[in-house]
Design a protein around this motif. Structure first.
Motif, PDB file in Angstrom:
ATOM      1  N   TYR A 276      -0.863  -4.167  10.041  1.00 28.02           N
ATOM      2  CA  TYR A 276      -0.042  -5.118   9.274  1.00 28.02           C
ATOM      3  C   TYR A 276      -0.558  -5.340   7.848  1.00 28.02           C
ATOM      4  CZ  TYR A 276       1.857  -6.289  13.885  1.00 28.02           C
ATOM      5  OH  TYR A 276       2.447  -6.240  15.123  1.00 28.02           O
ATOM      6  N   ALA A 277      -1.293  -4.377   7.294  1.00 31.18           N
ATOM      7  CA  ALA A 277      -1.883  -4.563   5.966  1.00 31.18           C
ATOM      8  C   ALA A 277      -0.864  -4.965   4.896  1.00 31.18           C
ATOM      9  CB  ALA A 277      -2.646  -3.308   5.550  1.00 31.18           C
ATOM     10  N   PRO A 278       0.294  -4.285   4.760  1.00 32.89           N
ATOM     11  CA  PRO A 278       1.236  -4.708   3.716  1.00 32.89           C
ATOM     12  C   PRO A 278       1.708  -6.146   3.902  1.00 32.89           C
ATOM     13  CG  PRO A 278       1.787  -2.503   4.481  1.00 32.89           C
ATOM     14  CD  PRO A 278       0.752  -3.052   5.424  1.00 32.89           C
ATOM     15  N   ARG A 279       1.907  -6.570   5.141  1.00 34.03           N
ATOM     16  CA  ARG A 279       2.322  -7.954   5.388  1.00 34.03           C
ATOM     17  C   ARG A 279       1.229  -8.939   4.971  1.00 34.03           C
ATOM     18  NH1 ARG A 279       6.143 -10.480   8.771  1.00 34.03           N
ATOM     19  NH2 ARG A 279       5.917 -12.728   8.508  1.00 34.03           N
ATOM     20  N   ILE A 280      -0.020  -8.574   5.214  1.00 30.83           N
ATOM     21  CA  ILE A 280      -1.139  -9.432   4.808  1.00 30.83           C
ATOM     22  C   ILE A 280      -1.190  -9.550   3.292  1.00 30.83           C
ATOM     23  CG2 ILE A 280      -3.671  -9.613   4.758  1.00 30.83           C
ATOM     24  CD1 ILE A 280      -3.630  -8.253   7.554  1.00 30.83           C
ATOM     25  N   PHE A 281      -1.004  -8.433   2.598  1.00 28.40           N
ATOM     26  CA  PHE A 281      -1.017  -8.481   1.131  1.00 28.40           C
ATOM     27  C   PHE A 281       0.208  -9.216   0.589  1.00 28.40           C
ATOM     28  CE2 PHE A 281      -3.746  -4.598   1.759  1.00 28.40           C
ATOM     29  CZ  PHE A 281      -4.925  -5.213   1.365  1.00 28.40           C
ATOM     30  N   GLN A 282       1.303  -9.160   1.321  1.00 29.71           N
ATOM     31  CA  GLN A 282       2.470  -9.955   0.942  1.00 29.71           C
ATOM     32  C   GLN A 282       2.136 -11.445   1.013  1.00 29.71           C
ATOM     33  OE1 GLN A 282       5.785 -10.015   3.748  1.00 29.71           O
ATOM     34  NE2 GLN A 282       7.248  -9.900   2.054  1.00 29.71           N
ATOM     35  N   GLU A 283       1.408 -11.852   2.035  1.00 29.70           N
ATOM     36  CA  GLU A 283       0.994 -13.248   2.171  1.00 29.70           C
ATOM     37  C   GLU A 283       0.072 -13.675   1.028  1.00 29.70           C
ATOM     38  OE1 GLU A 283       1.952 -15.429   4.605  1.00 29.70           O
ATOM     39  OE2 GLU A 283       3.260 -13.928   5.523  1.00 29.70           O
ATOM     40  N   MET A 284      -0.588 -12.700   0.397  1.00 36.78           N
ATOM     41  CA  MET A 284      -1.447 -13.001  -0.747  1.00 36.78           C
ATOM     42  C   MET A 284      -0.667 -13.067  -2.059  1.00 36.78           C
ATOM     43  SD  MET A 284      -4.780 -10.591   0.009  1.00 36.78           S
ATOM     44  CE  MET A 284      -5.662 -10.643   1.571  1.00 36.78           C
ATOM     45  N   GLY A 285       0.623 -12.732  -2.007  1.00 37.05           N
ATOM     46  CA  GLY A 285       1.460 -12.851  -3.192  1.00 37.05           C
ATOM     47  C   GLY A 285       1.731 -11.558  -3.933  1.00 37.05           C
ATOM     48  N   TYR A 286       1.401 -10.411  -3.337  1.00 41.01           N
ATOM     49  CA  TYR A 286       1.620  -9.129  -4.016  1.00 41.01           C
ATOM     50  C   TYR A 286       3.021  -8.584  -3.765  1.00 41.01           C
ATOM     51  CZ  TYR A 286      -3.367  -8.773  -5.089  1.00 41.01           C
ATOM     52  OH  TYR A 286      -4.628  -8.988  -5.583  1.00 41.01           O
ATOM     53  N   ASP A 287       3.539  -7.809  -4.763  1.00 41.48           N
ATOM     54  CA  ASP A 287       4.834  -7.160  -4.578  1.00 41.48           C
ATOM     55  C   ASP A 287       4.663  -5.895  -3.741  1.00 41.48           C
ATOM     56  OD1 ASP A 287       3.811  -5.178  -6.260  1.00 41.48           O
ATOM     57  OD2 ASP A 287       4.895  -5.887  -8.023  1.00 41.48           O
ATOM     58  N   THR A 288       5.780  -5.226  -3.441  1.00 39.27           N
ATOM     59  CA  THR A 288       5.756  -4.088  -2.512  1.00 39.27           C
ATOM     60  C   THR A 288       4.850  -2.962  -2.998  1.00 39.27           C
ATOM     61  OG1 THR A 288       8.002  -4.581  -1.751  1.00 39.27           O
ATOM     62  CG2 THR A 288       7.167  -2.360  -1.347  1.00 39.27           C
ATOM     63  N   LYS A 289       4.933  -2.645  -4.293  1.00 40.25           N
ATOM     64  CA  LYS A 289       4.122  -1.553  -4.825  1.00 40.25           C
ATOM     65  C   LYS A 289       2.637  -1.850  -4.676  1.00 40.25           C
ATOM     66  CE  LYS A 289       3.452   1.297  -8.967  1.00 40.25           C
ATOM     67  NZ  LYS A 289       3.877   1.528 -10.384  1.00 40.25           N
ATOM     68  N   ALA A 290       2.231  -3.059  -5.032  1.00 42.13           N
ATOM     69  CA  ALA A 290       0.816  -3.442  -4.919  1.00 42.13           C
ATOM     70  C   ALA A 290       0.383  -3.479  -3.458  1.00 42.13           C
ATOM     71  CB  ALA A 290       0.586  -4.799  -5.577  1.00 42.13           C
ATOM     72  N   GLN A 291       1.273  -3.939  -2.583  1.00 40.04           N
ATOM     73  CA  GLN A 291       0.956  -3.973  -1.149  1.00 40.04           C
ATOM     74  C   GLN A 291       0.573  -2.582  -0.653  1.00 40.04           C
ATOM     75  OE1 GLN A 291       4.351  -5.603   0.967  1.00 40.04           O
ATOM     76  NE2 GLN A 291       4.560  -7.239  -0.541  1.00 40.04           N
ATOM     77  N   MET A 292       1.338  -1.582  -1.066  1.00 38.53           N
ATOM     78  CA  MET A 292       1.107  -0.230  -0.568  1.00 38.53           C
ATOM     79  C   MET A 292      -0.192   0.352  -1.124  1.00 38.53           C
ATOM     80  SD  MET A 292       3.618  -0.087   1.434  1.00 38.53           S
ATOM     81  CE  MET A 292       3.348   1.578   2.023  1.00 38.53           C
ATOM     82  N   TRP A 293      -0.463   0.102  -2.410  1.00 41.10           N
ATOM     83  CA  TRP A 293      -1.689   0.634  -3.001  1.00 41.10           C
ATOM     84  C   TRP A 293      -2.928  -0.041  -2.423  1.00 41.10           C
ATOM     85  CZ3 TRP A 293      -2.304   5.101  -4.957  1.00 41.10           C
ATOM     86  CH2 TRP A 293      -1.259   5.745  -5.638  1.00 41.10           C
ATOM     87  N   PHE A 294      -2.861  -1.339  -2.197  1.00 44.00           N
ATOM     88  CA  PHE A 294      -4.000  -2.016  -1.578  1.00 44.00           C
ATOM     89  C   PHE A 294      -4.173  -1.572  -0.127  1.00 44.00           C
ATOM     90  CE2 PHE A 294      -3.792  -5.376  -4.983  1.00 44.00           C
ATOM     91  CZ  PHE A 294      -5.072  -5.143  -5.459  1.00 44.00           C
ATOM     92  N   THR A 295      -3.075  -1.248   0.549  1.00 46.43           N
ATOM     93  CA  THR A 295      -3.180  -0.709   1.905  1.00 46.43           C
ATOM     94  C   THR A 295      -3.911   0.623   1.887  1.00 46.43           C
ATOM     95  OG1 THR A 295      -1.152  -1.834   2.612  1.00 46.43           O
ATOM     96  CG2 THR A 295      -1.853   0.070   3.917  1.00 46.43           C
TER      97      THR A 295
END
Length: 464
Positions: A276-295
């Motif tokens: 669930y990494a992208p969902r976790i980064f979404q909870e931190m306030g990141y957009d979709t592109k940032a979610q994927m790169w941080f994943t």
């Protein structure tokens, strides 16, 4: 020695043969990692496309673990009856079929069925590949080759995260899920060039075939003869796991310890992040592109930190590394939960929170990730080893399912901060359990561990 065997010895290139063989078998770990990682980036697009609820997405993610548990149990029969190589081939075929089925799914229910098929493939591969590697690798590099399997899992997760990132701009989740059929097909082709396991050949009474395989892999007549004799001697030790479990309380202790260790590994929360990494980064306030790169950064951190365990496990021992790892995980998730509870308002706070999540990843990858599997194999007595490892592996999949099927419900039920605090507290509890129950097995023979266990020593002292 037979003339045919001597010819194989004379023509052998053992280093190239053993490296090629073990790398191909370890690619089963790559498939496992791909399957874990690929669903992480795809689920938000699946949810949007199918209008699926969080509960349905939890089942899409977690049903793979049910299939894997069934596949691992089935692999016990297929690897014995059909051989390790054919068992891996069955896993490869199911993996390719499951991947393509996922890509063609027409609703959430059909996707769940496809993920179940993928789980069967992964269960077969994760049972059979380490077994095959242990049976074909020379003793001097056996540990390194089996560790390569664990490393390939982390590399597979990273590649899946990078693939998801590449496809995220279009939101094409079908390509995300279907593309992993390609490495599956390559793995299947490679399997046709693998030899059968010499141990399995001897189990089936095919002594000459076993000699020929070992001749290709070892390139030395004396080494082949000695290894054949050692395998035949070890085969005289029959497995009596179920009867031992019923009759021997000391064996029940080792089985219970193995199952506890696997539950500890899963309840660290690592697979929450993997799934669930992208969902976790979404909870931190990141957009979709940032979610994927941080994943993708999560996957890279996981690969690099796994190398730490390989470097330190036989230097520092198991328990010191577990203490450090559980402490890092408790602190990392505790801080992530605190930041989410306070509210993440600035870019600096976002980066700090991501950093603490990566700190957690390092803690897991250097400790509980590889070392739990090592300990689970070390604490089981020889005559019950198959039963003990099977029991602990089933516990791994069962607790993996619990973690995967509850995370989104926890987020919506008790809140994101409280969910991460819960996992932080569990990691703190695991420090205490490690001190109380886990033995230090560094530099101790399996025979000595077994003698200590059967004499009734406390579990934490059976490595003395």
């Amino acid at each position: 020695m037979d003339v045919s065997v001597k010819k194989q010895v004379e023509a052998a290139h053992p280093k190239a043969a053993i490296v090629t063989t073990c790398i191909l078998a370890a690619l089963a770990g790559l498939m496992f990692g791909l399957d874990i990682g690929v669903i992480s980036g795809a689920q938000q697009f699946i949810q949007k496309d199918f209008g699926a609820t969080d509960s349905m997405i939890e089942w899409v993610v977690s049903v793979m673990t049910i299939g894997a548990a069934i596949g691992a149990l089935a692999a016990g029969w297929t690897s014995a009856a059909l051989g390790r190589k054919r068992s891996l081939l069955i896993g490869a075929v199911l993996f390719i079929g499951g991947s393509l089925f996922c890509a063609m799914a027409w609703n959430a229910e059909s996707l769940i069925a496809a993920r179940l098929v993928l789980g069967l493939a992964i269960g077969i591969a994760t049972f059979t590949a380490p077994l095959y590697l242990a049976e074909v690798a020379p003793e001097r590099i056996r540990g390194a080759m089996i560790s390569t399997y664990q490393l390939m899992i982390t590399i597979g997760i990273l590649l899946a995260f990078l693939s998801d990132t590449a496809f995220s701009s279009t939101g094409n989740w079908r390509w995300m899920l279907g593309i992993i059929a390609v490495p599956g097909a390559l793995f299947m082709v490679g399997l046709f060039f693998l030899p059968d396991s010499p141990r399995w050949l001897l189990l089936r009474g095919r002594r000459e075939d076993a000699q020929i395989v070992l001749a290709k892999l070892r390139g030395d007549e004396q080494v082949v003869a000695k290894e054949i004799a050692d395998i035949e001697d070890s085969l005289k030790t029959k497995q009596h796991g179920w009867s031992m479990f019923r009759e021997n309380p000391n064996f029940r202790r080792s089985v219970g310890l193995g199952m506890l260790l696997q539950a500890m590994q899963q309840f660290t929360g690592m697979n929450v992040v993997m799934y669930y990494a992208p969902r976790i980064f979404q909870e931190m306030g990141y957009d979709t592109k940032a979610q994927m790169w941080f994943t993708a950064a999560v996957g890279l951190t996981n690969v690099l930190a796994t190398l730490i365990a390989f470097a330190l496990v036989d230097r520092l021992g198991r328990k010191p590394i577990l203490y450090a790892g559980f402490t890092m995980m408790a602190v990392g998730l505790g801080v992530v939960g605190t930041m989410m509870g306070m509210g993440i308002h600035s870019h600096g706070e976002q980066i700090f929170t991501v950093g603490m999540l990566l700190f957690f990843i390092v803690g897991f990858a250097m400790s509980a990730g590889p070392l739990i599997w090592t300990l689970c194999s070390e604490v089981q007595p020889l005559k019950g080893r198959d039963f003990g490892i099977a029991a602990s592996t089933c516990m791994n999949w069962a607790t993996n399912f619990v973690v995967a099927v509850t995370f989104l419900s926890l987020l919506s039920g008790i809140g994101n901060a409280q969910t991460f605090w819960l996992y932080a507290v569990l990691n703190a509890v695991f420090i205490v359990l490690t001190a109380w129950l886990v033995p230090e097995t560094k530099g101790v023979t399996l025979e000595q561990i077994e003698r200590n266990l059967m004499s009734g020593k406390p579990l934490r002292k059976i490595g003395s």
